[in-house]
Design an enzyme around this catalytic site. Structure first.
Site, PDB file in Angstrom:
ATOM      1  N   LYS A 117      -8.246   6.425 -30.226  1.00  0.00           N
ATOM      2  CA  LYS A 117      -7.046   7.271 -30.154  1.00  0.00           C
ATOM      3  C   LYS A 117      -6.905   7.920 -28.783  1.00  0.00           C
ATOM      4  CE  LYS A 117      -6.015   8.090 -34.966  1.00  0.00           C
ATOM      5  NZ  LYS A 117      -5.585   9.040 -35.981  1.00  0.00           N
ATOM      6  N   LYS A 199      -2.999  -4.322 -39.520  1.00  0.00           N
ATOM      7  CA  LYS A 199      -2.825  -3.575 -40.768  1.00  0.00           C
ATOM      8  C   LYS A 199      -1.478  -2.839 -40.789  1.00  0.00           C
ATOM      9  CE  LYS A 199      -4.896   0.316 -41.399  1.00  0.00           C
ATOM     10  NZ  LYS A 199      -5.321   1.577 -41.950  1.00  0.00           N
ATOM     11  N   LYS A 202       1.093   3.722 -41.347  1.00  0.00           N
ATOM     12  CA  LYS A 202       2.174   4.700 -41.525  1.00  0.00           C
ATOM     13  C   LYS A 202       2.635   5.325 -40.211  1.00  0.00           C
ATOM     14  CE  LYS A 202      -0.935   8.302 -43.277  1.00  0.00           C
ATOM     15  NZ  LYS A 202      -1.735   8.570 -42.059  1.00  0.00           N
TER      16      LYS A 202
HETATM   17  N1  AQP Z   1      -2.305  -1.332 -44.785  1.00  0.00           N
HETATM   18  C1  AQP Z   1      -3.040  -0.753 -45.704  1.00  0.00           C
HETATM   19  N2  AQP Z   1      -3.411  -1.427 -46.808  1.00  0.00           N
HETATM   20  C2  AQP Z   1      -4.179  -0.823 -47.749  1.00  0.00           C
HETATM   21  N3  AQP Z   1      -4.606   0.444 -47.677  1.00  0.00           N
HETATM   22  C3  AQP Z   1      -4.259   1.149 -46.603  1.00  0.00           C
HETATM   23  N4  AQP Z   1      -4.505   2.424 -46.224  1.00  0.00           N
HETATM   24  C4  AQP Z   1      -3.915   2.653 -45.030  1.00  0.00           C
HETATM   25  N5  AQP Z   1      -3.273   1.547 -44.620  1.00  0.00           N
HETATM   26  C5  AQP Z   1      -3.466   0.603 -45.565  1.00  0.00           C
HETATM   27  C6  AQP Z   1      -5.272   3.394 -46.980  1.00  0.00           C
HETATM   28  O1  AQP Z   1      -4.538   4.606 -47.004  1.00  0.00           O
HETATM   29  C7  AQP Z   1      -5.422   5.721 -46.840  1.00  0.00           C
HETATM   30  C8  AQP Z   1      -4.979   6.541 -45.633  1.00  0.00           C
HETATM   31  O2  AQP Z   1      -5.327   5.823 -44.499  1.00  0.00           O
HETATM   32  P1  AQP Z   1      -4.922   6.215 -43.042  1.00  0.00           P
HETATM   33  O3  AQP Z   1      -4.806   7.696 -42.947  1.00  0.00           O
HETATM   34  O4  AQP Z   1      -5.791   5.489 -42.092  1.00  0.00           O
HETATM   35  O5  AQP Z   1      -3.481   5.609 -43.055  1.00  0.00           O
HETATM   36  P2  AQP Z   1      -2.788   4.720 -42.051  1.00  0.00           P
HETATM   37  O6  AQP Z   1      -1.455   4.425 -42.652  1.00  0.00           O
HETATM   38  O7  AQP Z   1      -3.615   3.560 -41.634  1.00  0.00           O
HETATM   39  O8  AQP Z   1      -2.657   5.746 -40.871  1.00  0.00           O
HETATM   40  P3  AQP Z   1      -2.557   5.441 -39.348  1.00  0.00           P
HETATM   41  O9  AQP Z   1      -1.284   4.768 -39.102  1.00  0.00           O
HETATM   42  O10 AQP Z   1      -3.803   4.778 -38.892  1.00  0.00           O
HETATM   43  O11 AQP Z   1      -2.367   6.849 -38.760  1.00  0.00           O
HETATM   44  P4  AQP Z   1      -3.225   8.111 -38.760  1.00  0.00           P
HETATM   45  O12 AQP Z   1      -4.470   7.817 -38.004  1.00  0.00           O
HETATM   46  O13 AQP Z   1      -2.299   9.034 -38.073  1.00  0.00           O
HETATM   47  O14 AQP Z   1      -3.488   8.512 -40.189  1.00  0.00           O
HETATM   48  C9  AQP Z   1      -6.818   5.147 -46.694  1.00  0.00           C
HETATM   49  O15 AQP Z   1      -7.459   5.183 -47.937  1.00  0.00           O
HETATM   50  C10 AQP Z   1      -6.564   3.729 -46.273  1.00  0.00           C
HETATM   51  O16 AQP Z   1      -7.601   2.861 -46.684  1.00  0.00           O
END
Ligand code: AQP
Length: 340
Positions: A117, A199, A202
């Site tokens: 990050k 992946k 969000k």
């Molecule tokens: N693509 C995915 N498929 C299945 N499970 C997922 N999770 C996240 N993306 C997928 C699960 O959601 C929970 C939160 O994970 P996160 O906070 O890492 O969410 P994210 O969407 O992947 O977030 P980002 O985009 O990396 O942003 P930040 O770092 O800002 O939060 C977890 O249980 C994850 O497994």
């Protein structure tokens, strides 16, 4: 309820750093709902973590409330679980400082997520990004969590939490429960709609890469229609050679429970177009009840405020015991009575 210590304590949270999307639903939220059966669960919206990277204040506030409502709309029961916004419980910040003073620079510098990050932040890297694992340790240790669901990206942080808890306990006497990782039942891992080799995320800059839980029906249909596809026309599961259609098959199966073989047979000779039309419709139908419950709650300010206050009070009560103990252990004078 909620304070019932006979079940193991489990804590999890998500950062309101984007739109909660179907990957989060399939990979986390649905599982959180099931875990309520067996564990004393605490689910928080970790807004304090979100500000380790720049956020727009209005949007952060809106998203934090949206997340809380979506947790509930997806089936988290606020009677059974403690559902709250992290920044409503100031003990998180307080304990993070105490733990940060017992965490080594070397340990924090080794965190892979920090390196990744920080790389994206460029020149002015926020110190909070570096300090993040101390706050995460506080989230967990405050509530005596026995178990923390972890994906690959959080494993290292949980290990650090354990090290710091053990160090503190050795230095000052038994204070914290040392948490164990909980490896959730593997939900579907959903890939990006615009790049099926990465992946679905969000916080992606490109909203076309994900389906937000709150996307209106037409947007859902259109995003699926425009999702990248592989060359060829056959609906067949082959993540190596056809990552795009394979991802769309995983997505369908996550909602219908069908096997890849069943999906392949159902679409033999029909092509990607028909497949996508049906998938869009399935997602619209599946998300409709969540969206409906979300709207009801989000528009009912009195109920939302009450649930938020109850969640914060319950979390606060539990956190208080630990923070007071930690303060005593390290030698802070007792708080004057009116500040307790
Ligand atoms: N693509 C995915 N498929 C299945 N499970 C997922 N999770 C996240 N993306 C997928 C699960 O959601 C929970 C939160 O994970 P996160 O906070 O890492 O969410 P994210 O969407 O992947 O977030 P980002 O985009 O990396 O942003 P930040 O770092 O800002 O939060 C977890 O249980 C994850 O497994």
């Amino acid at each position: 309820m909620g304070d019932d210590r006979t079940m193991p304590v489990l804590l999890s949270g998500m950062q309101p750093s984007g739109d909660l999307m179907i990957g989060n639903l399939c990979g986390a939220l649905r599982n959180w709902v099931k875990l309520q059966e067996e564990y004393d669960c605490l689910y928080c919206v970790v807004d304090m973590h979100a500000i380790t990277v720049p956020q727009e204040p209005k949007l952060l506030r809106k998203r934090s409330l949206d997340f809380l409502c979506l947790y509930l709309a997806a089936g988290i029961d606020p009677e059974r679980s403690t559902v709250f916004v992290q920044s409503h419980v100031s003990a998180h910040a307080e304990l993070a400082w105490i733990l940060g003073c017992h965490t080594y620079m070397g340990e924090l510098s080794r965190m892979t997520q920090y390196k990744e990050k920080a790389g994206k932040q460029g020149k002015n890297i926020r110190a909070g990004l570096f300090f993040y694992p101390a706050l995460m340790a506080a989230d967990i240790l405050l509530y005596g969590a026995n178990l923390v669901p972890v994906g690959d990206d959080q494993r290292q942080h949980l290990e650090l939490t354990r090290d710091v808890a053990q160090r503190f306990n050795r230095m000052y006497g038994e204070t914290f429960v040392v948490p164990e990782p909980y490896f959730p039942e593997v939900g579907a891992r959903i890939m990006s709609l615009t790049d099926p080799t990465s992946k679905m995320s969000k916080s992606s800059d490109n909203p076309k890469s994900y389906i937000a839980l709150l996307d209106p029906p037409d947007v859902i249909r259109s995003k699926i229609r425009k999702a990248v596809t592989d060359s060829g026309t056959e609906v067949a599961f082959d993540p190596e050679r056809r990552p795009a259609i394979s991802n769309l098959m995983v997505l369908r199966s996550a909602f219908t429970g069908e096997s890849m073989e069943e999906i392949r047979e159902a679409y033999a000779g029909k092509g990607y177009g028909a497949y996508k039309e049906d998938l869009g419709e399935i997602l619209v139908q599946e998300l409709a009840p969540i969206q409906q419950r979300f709207r009801e709650l989000r528009e009912d300010k009195a109920t939302l405020d009450r649930l938020m206050a109850e969640g914060a009070a319950r979390a606060e009560r539990r956190a208080r015991k630990t923070i007071e103990k930690a303060r005593r252990r390290i030698g802070f004078p007792a708080r004057p009575v009116k500040h307790r």
